[in-house]
Design a protein around this motif. Structure first.
Motif, PDB file in Angstrom:
ATOM      1  N   LYS A  21      26.519  52.190  -9.088  1.00  0.00           N
ATOM      2  CA  LYS A  21      26.830  53.165  -8.035  1.00  0.00           C
ATOM      3  C   LYS A  21      26.998  52.440  -6.708  1.00  0.00           C
ATOM      4  CE  LYS A  21      24.699  56.983 -10.451  1.00  0.00           C
ATOM      5  NZ  LYS A  21      23.711  58.046 -10.406  1.00  0.00           N
ATOM      6  N   ASP A  22      27.223  53.193  -5.645  1.00  0.00           N
ATOM      7  CA  ASP A  22      27.520  52.594  -4.341  1.00  0.00           C
ATOM      8  C   ASP A  22      26.267  52.085  -3.624  1.00  0.00           C
ATOM      9  OD1 ASP A  22      26.249  54.844  -3.305  1.00  0.00           O
ATOM     10  OD2 ASP A  22      28.115  55.852  -2.809  1.00  0.00           O
ATOM     11  N   ASP A  23      26.491  51.425  -2.482  1.00  0.00           N
ATOM     12  CA  ASP A  23      25.405  50.834  -1.700  1.00  0.00           C
ATOM     13  C   ASP A  23      24.389  51.872  -1.232  1.00  0.00           C
ATOM     14  OD1 ASP A  23      26.415  48.308  -2.000  1.00  0.00           O
ATOM     15  OD2 ASP A  23      27.439  48.277  -0.066  1.00  0.00           O
ATOM     16  N   ALA A  24      24.844  53.086  -0.899  1.00  0.00           N
ATOM     17  CA  ALA A  24      23.917  54.128  -0.444  1.00  0.00           C
ATOM     18  C   ALA A  24      22.932  54.484  -1.556  1.00  0.00           C
ATOM     19  CB  ALA A  24      24.690  55.363   0.011  1.00  0.00           C
ATOM     20  N   ALA A  25      23.408  54.577  -2.778  1.00  0.00           N
ATOM     21  CA  ALA A  25      22.523  54.877  -3.912  1.00  0.00           C
ATOM     22  C   ALA A  25      21.530  53.738  -4.118  1.00  0.00           C
ATOM     23  CB  ALA A  25      23.341  55.110  -5.179  1.00  0.00           C
ATOM     24  N   LEU A  26      21.974  52.509  -3.952  1.00  0.00           N
ATOM     25  CA  LEU A  26      21.085  51.354  -4.086  1.00  0.00           C
ATOM     26  C   LEU A  26      19.987  51.393  -3.022  1.00  0.00           C
ATOM     27  CD1 LEU A  26      20.293  48.595  -5.235  1.00  0.00           C
ATOM     28  CD2 LEU A  26      22.004  47.579  -3.729  1.00  0.00           C
ATOM     29  N   ARG A  27      20.356  51.639  -1.780  1.00  0.00           N
ATOM     30  CA  ARG A  27      19.366  51.697  -0.700  1.00  0.00           C
ATOM     31  C   ARG A  27      18.364  52.823  -0.944  1.00  0.00           C
ATOM     32  NH1 ARG A  27      23.762  50.312   2.212  1.00  0.00           N
ATOM     33  NH2 ARG A  27      24.259  52.423   2.853  1.00  0.00           N
ATOM     34  N   HIS A  28      18.850  54.011  -1.327  1.00  0.00           N
ATOM     35  CA  HIS A  28      17.974  55.154  -1.593  1.00  0.00           C
ATOM     36  C   HIS A  28      16.983  54.814  -2.701  1.00  0.00           C
ATOM     37  CE1 HIS A  28      16.627  59.267  -2.204  1.00  0.00           C
ATOM     38  NE2 HIS A  28      16.828  59.074  -3.507  1.00  0.00           N
ATOM     39  N   TRP A  29      17.476  54.227  -3.760  1.00  0.00           N
ATOM     40  CA  TRP A  29      16.636  53.892  -4.920  1.00  0.00           C
ATOM     41  C   TRP A  29      15.556  52.891  -4.537  1.00  0.00           C
ATOM     42  CZ3 TRP A  29      15.713  49.810  -8.451  1.00  0.00           C
ATOM     43  CH2 TRP A  29      15.241  50.196  -9.709  1.00  0.00           C
ATOM     44  N   MET A  30      15.924  51.919  -3.702  1.00  0.00           N
ATOM     45  CA  MET A  30      14.969  50.883  -3.305  1.00  0.00           C
ATOM     46  C   MET A  30      13.934  51.405  -2.310  1.00  0.00           C
ATOM     47  SD  MET A  30      17.484  47.580  -3.165  1.00  0.00           S
ATOM     48  CE  MET A  30      16.199  46.436  -2.714  1.00  0.00           C
ATOM     49  N   MET A  31      14.289  52.392  -1.497  1.00  0.00           N
ATOM     50  CA  MET A  31      13.412  52.882  -0.437  1.00  0.00           C
ATOM     51  C   MET A  31      12.514  54.030  -0.881  1.00  0.00           C
ATOM     52  SD  MET A  31      14.227  50.959   2.137  1.00  0.00           S
ATOM     53  CE  MET A  31      14.114  51.604   3.754  1.00  0.00           C
ATOM     54  N   THR A  32      12.777  54.629  -2.037  1.00  0.00           N
ATOM     55  CA  THR A  32      11.988  55.767  -2.497  1.00  0.00           C
ATOM     56  C   THR A  32      11.413  55.470  -3.879  1.00  0.00           C
ATOM     57  OG1 THR A  32      13.794  56.894  -3.639  1.00  0.00           O
ATOM     58  CG2 THR A  32      13.571  57.334  -1.278  1.00  0.00           C
ATOM     59  N   SER A  33      10.607  56.363  -4.358  1.00  0.00           N
ATOM     60  CA  SER A  33      10.067  56.219  -5.713  1.00  0.00           C
ATOM     61  C   SER A  33      10.882  57.050  -6.701  1.00  0.00           C
ATOM     62  CB  SER A  33       8.600  56.644  -5.740  1.00  0.00           C
ATOM     63  OG  SER A  33       8.490  57.997  -5.343  1.00  0.00           O
ATOM     64  N   ASP A  34      12.048  57.518  -6.278  1.00  0.00           N
ATOM     65  CA  ASP A  34      12.915  58.349  -7.114  1.00  0.00           C
ATOM     66  C   ASP A  34      13.623  57.465  -8.134  1.00  0.00           C
ATOM     67  OD1 ASP A  34      14.305  60.481  -8.088  1.00  0.00           O
ATOM     68  OD2 ASP A  34      15.533  60.790  -6.308  1.00  0.00           O
ATOM     69  N   ARG A  35      13.181  57.489  -9.392  1.00  0.00           N
ATOM     70  CA  ARG A  35      13.699  56.599 -10.428  1.00  0.00           C
ATOM     71  C   ARG A  35      14.261  57.404 -11.593  1.00  0.00           C
ATOM     72  NH1 ARG A  35      12.939  53.464  -6.730  1.00  0.00           N
ATOM     73  NH2 ARG A  35      11.845  51.481  -6.823  1.00  0.00           N
ATOM     74  N   THR A  36      15.251  58.218 -11.308  1.00  0.00           N
ATOM     75  CA  THR A  36      15.859  59.025 -12.363  1.00  0.00           C
ATOM     76  C   THR A  36      17.281  58.555 -12.621  1.00  0.00           C
ATOM     77  OG1 THR A  36      16.798  60.654 -10.839  1.00  0.00           O
ATOM     78  CG2 THR A  36      14.532  61.043 -11.607  1.00  0.00           C
ATOM     79  N   ALA A  37      17.851  59.000 -13.730  1.00  0.00           N
ATOM     80  CA  ALA A  37      19.235  58.646 -14.048  1.00  0.00           C
ATOM     81  C   ALA A  37      20.198  59.220 -13.021  1.00  0.00           C
ATOM     82  CB  ALA A  37      19.590  59.132 -15.448  1.00  0.00           C
ATOM     83  N   GLN A  38      19.789  60.279 -12.311  1.00  0.00           N
ATOM     84  CA  GLN A  38      20.674  60.853 -11.291  1.00  0.00           C
ATOM     85  C   GLN A  38      20.729  59.993 -10.036  1.00  0.00           C
ATOM     86  OE1 GLN A  38      18.271  62.831 -12.936  1.00  0.00           O
ATOM     87  NE2 GLN A  38      19.854  63.525 -14.338  1.00  0.00           N
ATOM     88  N   THR A  39      19.688  59.201  -9.780  1.00  0.00           N
ATOM     89  CA  THR A  39      19.660  58.424  -8.540  1.00  0.00           C
ATOM     90  C   THR A  39      19.787  56.927  -8.736  1.00  0.00           C
ATOM     91  OG1 THR A  39      17.258  58.224  -8.563  1.00  0.00           O
ATOM     92  CG2 THR A  39      18.184  60.135  -7.415  1.00  0.00           C
ATOM     93  N   ALA A  40      19.564  56.420  -9.935  1.00  0.00           N
ATOM     94  CA  ALA A  40      19.567  54.972 -10.150  1.00  0.00           C
ATOM     95  C   ALA A  40      20.944  54.373  -9.860  1.00  0.00           C
ATOM     96  CB  ALA A  40      19.149  54.645 -11.582  1.00  0.00           C
ATOM     97  N   PRO A  41      20.981  53.256  -9.139  1.00  0.00           N
ATOM     98  CA  PRO A  41      22.258  52.632  -8.804  1.00  0.00           C
ATOM     99  C   PRO A  41      22.865  51.843  -9.959  1.00  0.00           C
ATOM    100  CG  PRO A  41      20.473  51.407  -7.842  1.00  0.00           C
ATOM    101  CD  PRO A  41      19.863  52.618  -8.479  1.00  0.00           C
ATOM    102  N   VAL A  42      22.068  51.578 -10.988  1.00  0.00           N
ATOM    103  CA  VAL A  42      22.543  50.854 -12.169  1.00  0.00           C
ATOM    104  C   VAL A  42      22.042  51.613 -13.399  1.00  0.00           C
ATOM    105  CG1 VAL A  42      22.458  48.685 -13.463  1.00  0.00           C
ATOM    106  CG2 VAL A  42      22.418  48.633 -10.958  1.00  0.00           C
TER     107      VAL A  42
END
Length: 125
Positions: A21-42
């Motif tokens: 996914k894009d850089d915004a998804a990567l930053r969000h994933w790294m900054m939060t504990s949200d680890r779902t298939a909907q948010t994961a950048p890879v």
């Protein structure tokens, strides 16, 4: 999405694609504990090739792995995931042809697939 140039199958599970996914998804994933298939950048997505494993709509069942860890740079890709059914899954590779393809080694459980190629998905498939 990057799809395998040739079929890569472990037991009844075939690698369908790897999604970045894009850089915004990567930053969000790294900054939060949200680890779902909907948010994961890879994501690593497998489809069930077992006869009769289709969903009610006729599509094949899929297994989406959210990585436990990954590393991305301009040159290299490293993905580590784990699945109760597949065991540890790792991909170590590099970008080729200006990011239009990935080449590397995939390991699923104890089975290794060396020097595989994944191409950028184009059009409908």
């Amino acid at each position: 999405e990057y799809v395998p140039a040739t079929a890569i199958q472990h037991q009844n599970w075939r690698l369908k694609h790897i999604t970045f996914k894009d850089d915004a998804a990567l930053r969000h994933w790294m900054m939060t504990s949200d680890r779902t298939a909907q948010t994961a950048p890879v994501l690593l997505v497998f489809e069930d090739m077992e006869e009769g494993s289709q969903t009610p709509s006729g599509a094949r069942r899929t297994l989406t792995l959210v990585p436990a860890g990954f590393g991305l740079s301009d040159e290299k890709v490293s993905i580590q995931a784990i699945s109760a059914g597949l065991g540890p899954v790792t991909f170590e590779g590099r970008w080729t042809a200006e990011g239009r393809a990935l080449q590397g080694d995939l390991k699923i459980g104890t089975q290794s697939f060396e020097n595989i190629t994944l191409n950028t998905k184009t059009g409908s498939r």
